[in-house]
Write a protein that holds these residues in place. Structure first.
Motif, PDB file in Angstrom:
ATOM      1  N   ILE A 156       7.530  -3.272  -2.270  1.00 56.70           N
ATOM      2  CA  ILE A 156       7.121  -4.658  -2.007  1.00 56.70           C
ATOM      3  C   ILE A 156       8.249  -5.392  -1.305  1.00 56.70           C
ATOM      4  O   ILE A 156       8.017  -6.183  -0.379  1.00 56.70           O
ATOM      5  N   ASP A 157       9.478  -5.136  -1.729  1.00 56.40           N
ATOM      6  CA  ASP A 157      10.626  -5.726  -1.035  1.00 56.40           C
ATOM      7  C   ASP A 157      10.607  -5.345   0.445  1.00 56.40           C
ATOM      8  O   ASP A 157      10.881  -6.190   1.321  1.00 56.40           O
ATOM      9  N   GLU A 158      10.271  -4.090   0.748  1.00 54.17           N
ATOM     10  CA  GLU A 158      10.239  -3.634   2.143  1.00 54.17           C
ATOM     11  C   GLU A 158       9.193  -4.407   2.948  1.00 54.17           C
ATOM     12  O   GLU A 158       9.419  -4.722   4.127  1.00 54.17           O
ATOM     13  N   ILE A 159       8.050  -4.700   2.344  1.00 50.85           N
ATOM     14  CA  ILE A 159       7.027  -5.497   3.034  1.00 50.85           C
ATOM     15  C   ILE A 159       7.607  -6.841   3.454  1.00 50.85           C
ATOM     16  O   ILE A 159       7.302  -7.365   4.529  1.00 50.85           O
TER      17      ILE A 159
ATOM     18  N   ASP B 104       3.506  -1.672  -6.826  1.00 49.05           N
ATOM     19  CA  ASP B 104       4.342  -0.542  -6.405  1.00 49.05           C
ATOM     20  C   ASP B 104       4.905   0.107  -7.669  1.00 49.05           C
ATOM     21  O   ASP B 104       5.790  -0.446  -8.317  1.00 49.05           O
ATOM     22  N   ALA B 105       4.387   1.264  -8.028  1.00 46.70           N
ATOM     23  CA  ALA B 105       4.732   1.906  -9.295  1.00 46.70           C
ATOM     24  C   ALA B 105       5.753   3.021  -9.082  1.00 46.70           C
ATOM     25  O   ALA B 105       5.444   4.048  -8.482  1.00 46.70           O
TER      26      ALA B 105
ATOM     27  N   HIS C  93      -7.048  -0.499  -3.581  1.00 49.26           N
ATOM     28  CA  HIS C  93      -7.042   0.029  -2.221  1.00 49.26           C
ATOM     29  C   HIS C  93      -5.662   0.621  -1.979  1.00 49.26           C
ATOM     30  O   HIS C  93      -4.650  -0.080  -2.047  1.00 49.26           O
ATOM     31  N   ILE C  94      -5.626   1.913  -1.708  1.00 48.38           N
ATOM     32  CA  ILE C  94      -4.353   2.632  -1.589  1.00 48.38           C
ATOM     33  C   ILE C  94      -3.698   2.319  -0.247  1.00 48.38           C
ATOM     34  O   ILE C  94      -4.273   2.559   0.818  1.00 48.38           O
TER      35      ILE C  94
ATOM     36  N   LEU D 208       1.463   2.909  -4.119  1.00 46.24           N
ATOM     37  CA  LEU D 208       1.560   1.561  -3.569  1.00 46.24           C
ATOM     38  C   LEU D 208       0.140   1.144  -3.213  1.00 46.24           C
ATOM     39  O   LEU D 208      -0.533   1.819  -2.418  1.00 46.24           O
ATOM     40  N   LEU D 209      -0.335   0.042  -3.791  1.00 48.81           N
ATOM     41  CA  LEU D 209      -1.732  -0.333  -3.592  1.00 48.81           C
ATOM     42  C   LEU D 209      -1.905  -1.843  -3.674  1.00 48.81           C
ATOM     43  O   LEU D 209      -1.047  -2.561  -4.196  1.00 48.81           O
ATOM     44  N   ILE D 210      -3.033  -2.298  -3.140  1.00 47.11           N
ATOM     45  CA  ILE D 210      -3.444  -3.678  -3.333  1.00 47.11           C
ATOM     46  C   ILE D 210      -4.578  -3.663  -4.343  1.00 47.11           C
ATOM     47  O   ILE D 210      -5.494  -2.832  -4.254  1.00 47.11           O
TER      48      ILE D 210
END
Length: 362
Positions: free
Chosen positions: A24-27, A104-105, A135-136, A204-206
């Motif tokens: 998530i930090d990368e996003i 993000d697990a 959603h992956i 990593l998913l929404i």
């Protein structure tokens, strides 16, 4: 802030019992981010995270308007009809009825279940359960293992056996009683209330869901060794009643995949954009999720229905009646019902991928 324009929201991170979050930090453009107990970003959130021992953090998970002390919940409450639309307020009330997260697990989540609407009303006195959809977006191999998910009981699993697994903390059996699927980017899975599940390490998913945080956990210790208090397992309803939240109708692996993996549907294609439906009201009346991939200019008409936006990647601007606002990956917006239309315009060589999400069907 006016109700006729997109409203930019701040990023809201929530503490969880599992670790992750560096993706998530990368996003958000942070390339040296570290995994921590803040592995989720909550989007368009009008609810607070439920964490035993962190009750003092009264706003954790709540969305706020950018450069403001006003929460999205208070912004909506000032004029529910302008924010949500008269039809929604009449049928649902002055709440969005939906919550979206980026997850993000870095480790497998504890095996868990969420109540359906009936059990949420009976046990938690809530109008909302917690049907959700994943959603992956991608993932990472951790310890040489591909990423995947656990979802649904296999055939023949009884409540008696499931309770035994919990009280004896037979984790191998807990996992073995559920179906496991390796997943890949672009896939979408619907997890209805009552269906046991666990996001696997590396995913990593929404996630789009009903707006509650009622999570029944059947592991007393997380995979990384964090002890889970009893209250965090049964959410205040007691160990006896927590097993009422599970649907014990097991199905085959093939039926589980057919029932819960939803193929995308292309809704519209132009020279500048693609619009696809990831989960729709024919799949669940709880929410709707769309994805836009934009290389140029995309005009969006709201039909006076509120929605939210999350910019996954790219950069450009969002144009409305009175504002032109820059956008980049990690930005999120609440689009009030009073906002009739807006435009997303991608910069050259910086195509935008964005998710648009909606509340319950009216």
């Amino acid at each position: 802030m006016k109700y006729s324009d997109p409203v930019r929201l701040t990023s809201a991170r929530a503490w969880r019992t599992y670790t992750g979050g560096s993706k998530i930090d990368e996003i958000h453009g942070i390339l040296d981010g570290k995994d921590s107990h803040f592995p989720e970003e909550w989007i368009m959130s009008t609810v607070v995270a439920r964490n035993v021992g962190r009750e003092a953090y009264v706003h954790e998970g709540m969305s706020f308007l950018e450069n403001s002390q006003e929460s999205l919940r208070d912004f909506i409450a000032r004029s529910p009809a302008d924010a949500l639309g008269t039809g929604h307020v009449h049928s649902i009330g002055d709440t969005t009825g939906v919550l979206v997260k980026i997850i993000d697990a870095a480790e497998r989540l504890a095996v868990q279940v969420h109540p359906n609407k009936q059990k949420a009303k009976e046990l938690f006195h809530s109008q909302f359960g917690k049907t959700e959809c994943w959603h992956i977006l991608g993932g990472r191999n951790i310890g040489g293992q591909p990423y995947g998910i656990y979802m649904g009981f296999k055939e023949g699993i009884t409540r008696t056996e499931w309770e035994r697994c919990f009280y004896e903390q037979d984790i191998a059996a807990l996992l073995g009683h559920m179906h496991y699927f390796n997943v890949k980017p672009g896939e979408t899975y619907l997890i209805k209330g009552g269906v046991p599940h666990a996001i696997g390490q590396g995913c990593l998913l929404i996630e789009i869901q009903e707006p509650t945080d009622y999570t029944i956990r059947v592991e007393r210790t997380t995979p990384s060794g964090l002890s889970i208090p009893p209250e965090a397992c049964h959410q205040g309803i007691g160990f006896e009643h927590m097993f009422d939240c599970f649907d014990y109708d097991g199905i085959s692996r093939e039926e589980a995949y057919r029932r819960w993996c939803i193929p995308p549907k292309m809704l519209q294609q132009t020279n500048d954009s693609d619009r696809s439906l990831l989960v729709g009201y024919e799949d669940t009346t709880c929410f709707r999720l769309e994805r836009y991939d934009i290389t140029g200019r995309c005009d969006i008409h709201t039909n006076r229905v509120f929605c939210g936006l999350y910019i996954l990647s790219g950069s450009g601007r969002i144009i409305s009646e009175d504002y032109v606002q820059p956008v980049k990956s990690g930005d999120q917006f609440f689009i009030p019902a009073r906002c009739g239309a807006f435009t997303i315009e991608a910069e050259k060589d910086h195509p935008i991928s964005t998710f648009r999400f909606f509340g319950p069907k009216q």
